[in-house]
Structure formats: C-alpha cells, structure tokens
Design a protein around this motif. Structure first.
Motif, PDB file in Angstrom:
ATOM      1  N   HIS A 191       0.999  -0.700  -0.156  1.00 18.86           N
ATOM      2  CA  HIS A 191       0.219  -0.103   0.415  1.00 18.86           C
ATOM      3  C   HIS A 191       0.840   1.219   0.210  1.00 18.86           C
ATOM      4  O   HIS A 191       1.078   1.718   1.173  1.00 18.86           O
ATOM      5  N   GLU A 230      -5.431   6.829   2.988  1.00 18.81           N
ATOM      6  CA  GLU A 230      -4.964   5.482   3.226  1.00 18.81           C
ATOM      7  C   GLU A 230      -3.940   5.188   4.595  1.00 18.81           C
ATOM      8  O   GLU A 230      -3.617   6.394   4.253  1.00 18.81           O
ATOM      9  N   TYR A 253      -5.372  -0.248   6.791  1.00 20.46           N
ATOM     10  CA  TYR A 253      -5.095  -1.416   6.975  1.00 20.46           C
ATOM     11  C   TYR A 253      -3.994  -2.076   8.014  1.00 20.46           C
ATOM     12  O   TYR A 253      -3.763  -1.210   9.039  1.00 20.46           O
TER      13      TYR A 253
END
Ligand code: SF4
Length: 306
Positions: A191, A230, A253
C-alpha cells in the motif's frame, strides 16, 4: 444500525440500572457499537468520574477499571470478567518497584497509566502515551525512572527537549512490541500510498518507519483531520472498527495478523448482560492505595498542555 437481541438487552439493562457502558478502542465491534463512550483508558476513567451515572460497566482490561475506581470511588465500577490481565501492567509489581526505588534514591518514578493501582501508588507521577514527553519535560530531576513500558520510555528519551536521563524498566506490551519492521515494510510495499501511524508502545525499529507516532486518541484525531485516504495502523486492530465508522471513504490496513490483544477480546455480550444482572465483578481499590495512586494521576493532569 440494527442491534442484535443481546445488544438490545444490554441497552435495556443499562437503562434499568441507570448505568453507562464505557468501551476501550480495542474492544470487539459489537461492544463498541453499543457503548455510551469509546476511548483510551484515561479518557474513559475521566468520563466515569464526570458522569451522573452511579454504575459504570467498564469494557477494557483490569487496570483500566481500577483507574476508574481510583477516580470515582463513590461509583460502582463493574468489569464483565476477571481474566482480563495486561502483560505490560503485570511486568511491574509493587515489590519489584520498591526494590528498584531503593537502588535509586531521589529519582522520580514516572508510571504509565497501563499499570496497577498499587504500582501507581508508589509512583511520583503518571503519564499516558499521549503526554509522556510533556510529563518528562515537566520534571526538574536530571534522572527519572519510567515504568513499565521500555518502548514508551525510549520514545520519550528520544523526543524530550530536556537534558534528562531516562532509566527504563524491563516491560513491554506483547501486542505492540511484537510488530516487526519486516511486517511494516511488507504492508507499506503493498500500500505505497498509505501513511503509517505507529503507537509509542511499538519497538524503536518500527517507530523509525512511522510517518506519525500517535496514541490511540491521537490516531483517531489525526485520521479525521488528514486529507490522506489510506493508513496503515500500527496498534491493536480493534481501533480500525471505529476508524472506519468515523471515516467512510478512507482505507485502513493492519500490518500484522498478531496485532490483537486477547484479553481485550474476551468480553462477550453475555458477560456484559451478566455483569448488569448480577452486579459483577465490582472493582474496588483499598482507600490507602487509592489516595496515593490518585495523587500520581492528579500530578499528571496538572502538567500544563503545550
Ligand atoms: S494492547 Fe498491550 S498494553 Fe494494551 S491492554 Fe493489551 S496487552 Fe495491555
């Protein structure tokens, strides 16, 4: 949100008993979703002290309910189970701390709130992961002993603006300390757009990889205010439930399957129902310990904000 029948029963019993439910950010989602207040351990205890409710159901680990009992002895603090220990809090006992203090006369003890009431009572001042640096900066002594989290102590030593020697304790949180730099690097590679937020309880090698080092409350605030979309969350996974609810459209995440605090996940809705029905398990702190522990907490609260 549609509540399950057990969730509805908890809410009904809370109303009947004029109680409130406090849940730590690491609690299972089904408990977070019916809590009156969500937060970190100190914020929840302060909420307990301020509320008009006489019964507090504390969904967290044992030392957290004890902290609530320190701050509001006149209220009934219920912990739904008794097998809710914390390896970090258990790494320091009163006997061990007194022995270390005897070797270090005149050295103030700064104790992380993730500790028992008895250990807080033997401390000069408490700190949280959010204010550890501020608390250290407020002390006039050239040396301090920080217990029990060695990672938090190292983090404070690295970031304090003062010439101060910080002596560490051999204690750590298995959940945070277990996160490895390799796991973080792997997650970052998967990511590449994501910012990595790490909790100060993580080990120094992991903190070196962080874009931001924040307490749980600091992470929640940071993500809310950030234009980024993110995030890799370097703390216990339970917080991602709340992050997703507060930030629809942002992605989160976890860098490791092992970022789970087992004791935090043991409380079930059945336990909460029984706690309310049977008034169990009431957490109290002997008055002689409570008064001294409260002093250490109050000294922390008196440290001026930046
Ligand atoms: S996450 Fe770590 S410090 Fe927090 S309660 Fe669990 S074992 Fe203790």
């Amino acid at each position: 949100m549609k509540l399950s029948s057990q969730q509805q029963e908890v809410r009904r019993l809370l109303k009947e008993r004029r109680a409130i439910l406090l849940a730590h950010n690491y609690q299972p989602g089904e408990i977070q979703d019916i809590a009156d207040f969500l937060g970190d351990s100190l914020a929840l205890s302060m909420t307990a002290a301020e509320t008009a409710a006489e019964v507090i159901v504390f969904c967290g680990v044992h030392f957290m309910a004890e902290t609530a009992a320190i701050l509001c002895p006149e209220k009934t603090v219920l912990l739904p189970r008794l097998d809710l220990g914390c390896c970090l809090a258990e790494s320091v006992t009163t006997a061990k701390l007194l022995a270390r203090k005897a070797e270090l006369p005149g050295v103030p003890v700064v104790t992380y709130v993730n500790s028992t009431a008895a250990v807080k009572a033997e401390s000069d001042v408490c700190c949280t992961s959010a204010n550890a640096i501020r608390v250290v900066n407020s002390l006039a002594a050239p040396r301090v002993l920080m217990v029990p989290d060695q990672n938090l102590a190292r983090y404070a030593a690295r970031h304090t603006a003062k010439e101060i020697e910080i002596l560490t304790w051999e204690g750590w949180c298995n959940v945070h300390d277990g996160l490895s730099p390799e796991e973080v690097l792997e997650c970052k590679a998967a990511h590449p757009q994501a910012l990595f937020l790490a909790h100060p309880e993580c080990n120094p090698e992991v903190l070196d990889l962080a874009d931001e080092i924040r307490s749980t409350s600091g992470m929640l605030k940071y993500v809310l205010e950030s234009p980024e979309k993110e995030f890799i969350i370097g703390t216990e996974k339970g917080i991602i439930h709340r992050l997703r609810q507060e930030n629809p459209g942002k992605l989160f995440y976890s860098p490791s399957k092992r970022l789970i605090c087992r004791p935090m996940k043991r409380i079930t809705l059945t336990d909460v129902i029984k706690a309310l029905q049977e008034n169990r398990h009431q957490i109290t702190v002997p008055e002689e310990i409570r008064v001294r522990a409260l002093k250490a907490v109050e000294r922390m609260l008196a440290v001026p904000r930046d």
